[in-house]
Scaffold this active site. Structure first.
Site, PDB file in Angstrom:
ATOM      1  N   HIS A 141      -2.554  -1.054  -3.308  1.00 30.17           N
ATOM      2  CA  HIS A 141      -3.627  -0.074  -3.175  1.00 30.17           C
ATOM      3  C   HIS A 141      -3.278   1.129  -4.046  1.00 30.17           C
ATOM      4  CE1 HIS A 141      -4.275  -1.863   1.108  1.00 30.17           C
ATOM      5  NE2 HIS A 141      -4.813  -2.625   0.171  1.00 30.17           N
ATOM      6  N   SER A 194       0.854  -1.186   0.000  1.00 27.38           N
ATOM      7  CA  SER A 194       0.000   0.000   0.000  1.00 27.38           C
ATOM      8  C   SER A 194       0.891   1.236   0.000  1.00 27.38           C
ATOM      9  CB  SER A 194      -0.949  -0.027   1.199  1.00 27.38           C
ATOM     10  OG  SER A 194      -1.856   1.055   1.159  1.00 27.38           O
ATOM     11  N   THR A 195       0.776   2.089   1.011  1.00 28.20           N
ATOM     12  CA  THR A 195       1.532   3.341   1.048  1.00 28.20           C
ATOM     13  C   THR A 195       3.028   3.072   0.937  1.00 28.20           C
ATOM     14  OG1 THR A 195      -0.152   4.203   2.562  1.00 28.20           O
ATOM     15  CG2 THR A 195       1.885   5.466   2.339  1.00 28.20           C
ATOM     16  N   ASP A 247      -4.745  -4.584   6.006  1.00 30.43           N
ATOM     17  CA  ASP A 247      -5.239  -5.409   4.903  1.00 30.43           C
ATOM     18  C   ASP A 247      -4.248  -6.528   4.609  1.00 30.43           C
ATOM     19  OD1 ASP A 247      -6.736  -6.317   2.740  1.00 30.43           O
ATOM     20  OD2 ASP A 247      -5.810  -4.909   1.333  1.00 30.43           O
ATOM     21  N   MET A 294      -0.115   1.140   5.058  1.00 30.24           N
ATOM     22  CA  MET A 294      -0.845   1.547   6.256  1.00 30.24           C
ATOM     23  C   MET A 294      -2.049   0.636   6.469  1.00 30.24           C
ATOM     24  SD  MET A 294      -2.349   5.352   7.027  1.00 30.24           S
ATOM     25  CE  MET A 294      -0.704   6.023   6.838  1.00 30.24           C
TER      26      MET A 294
END
Length: 357
Positions: A201, A175-176, A297, A294
């Site tokens: 993401h 993600s991030t 998930d 972050m």
């Protein structure tokens, strides 16, 4: 015509940005907001194609708002701020552009040209976004506390873990900070590996260009996943920015299957959905990699993979942009090895050659 929401706590800057953006062909400001909470309501009301975000804002700073926006309602965002030092960081947080506010002595014409050049350079991405633009939100979404909207993977893909050895498959969740981190990993990968599935993401409409960027910087053939693609060695498949990526068995083949359902673990695509489908299809023959990001998930399904004998690794805190997803997986007892970002590629190679399991 692309619609824009301007978010800035300065009334004079809101007026300036509105006038400058409205002077650009193809762009129209449909609303302004002076903080993140007003912006949240305006996004639900107007569903803009693009938002501009200032970093220094009251109540919630622009970086926090940007991260929450990318988790809950991903969309193109350009940061316009005087904090030029954050120019590189905000791309890891999900922004597609950064424009420094005018410095002392800079003419308004020069600032206007910088805004125009940036926005026009993004039109190819905005075209993709508007084609895949999400429907207006019906629920009241909180950008401050998103825990009320957590959907368990069971609601989308039931667990039917395979207990028999299957084809080796590598699954990656991030993600991030994942965009640049994945590039660093893929630059080190050869083209003879088992199929790789990736859930990153990423905002609507940007996954195809990111897949192409990975492809251009790797010996692995990388593409944005489409429905019913047969998994092949030396190939990697990236989840589209608005669909869950899963795999299913068809005879002796493994094929991709895209799911257009609700968000899971607050995301679509969701790492939990990908990892669950990997467990259902190949079980303990899989390798799962949890990278920077972050939230949590992927934790649920990674623990299921671990319990089913799959080989699982997580990126270490030192090399993460955000140590959220890896930390949660580690805390859940879902990880066998904790690895620095620059070592992930060698662990993947070792797994593919039977040296790690």
């Amino acid at each position: 015509m692309y619609t824009v929401l301007v978010i800035d706590d300065s009334a004079s800057m809101r007026r300036v940005l509105k006038d400058l953006i409205n002077s650009i062909d193809e762009f129209e400001v449909i609303g302004v907001a002076n903080d993140a909470y007003e912006a949240r309501e305006k996004i639900k009301e107007f569903e803009p194609d693009l938002v501009t975000i200032d970093i220094n804002m009251p109540k919630m700073d622009g970086v926090t708002f940007l991260r929450n926006l990318m988790r809950l309602h991903p969309m193109p965002a350009v940061v316009i701020s005087g904090e030029s030092v954050r120019g590189n960081d905000i791309f890891d947080d999900g922004a597609v552009g950064f424009i420094p506010k005018p410095e002392t002595g800079e003419s308004m014409d020069s600032f206007s040209e910088r805004i125009k050049d940036t926005l026009l350079s993004l039109t190819f991405l905005l075209k993709r976004y508007t084609l895949k633009k999400p429907k207006p939100l019906k629920a009241v979404v909180s950008y401050h506390n998103n825990t009320d909207y957590k959907v368990h993977p069971d609601e989308v893909i039931p667990l039917r873990a395979s207990k028999f050895p299957g084809t080796k498959v590598i699954a990656i969740g991030s993600s991030t900070g994942g965009v640049e981190s994945l590039l660093r990993v893929f630059k080190r990968l050869p083209n003879d590996l088992p199929p790789i599935l990736i859930t990153q993401h990423i905002p609507y409409g940007f996954s195809n260009s990111f897949a192409q960027r990975l492809n251009d910087n790797s010996d692995v053939d990388v593409c944005e996943a489409k429905d019913a693609m047969v998994l092949e060695r030396g190939h990697a498949y990236l989840a589209p920015g608005n669909m869950h990526l899963t795999i299913e068995k068809y005879g002796n083949e493994l094929r991709t299957k895209l799911l257009d359902t609700k968000k899971v673990s607050q995301h679509k695509p969701s790492v939990d959905v990908l990892f669950r489908s990997i467990n259902n299809s190949v079980g303990g023959s899989a390798m799962a990699v949890m990278m920077t990001g972050m939230g949590d998930d992927g934790t649920i399904a990674m623990k299921e993979l671990f319990d089913n004998g799959a080989y699982t690794i997580a990126q270490n805190e030192e090399s993460c942009v955000v140590f959220g997803m890896p930390m949660k997986a580690i805390q859940a007892g879902a990880v066998k090895d904790i690895v620095h970002l620059d070592e992930i590629a060698s662990y993947i190679i070792d797994f593919s050659r039977g040296k790690r399991k």
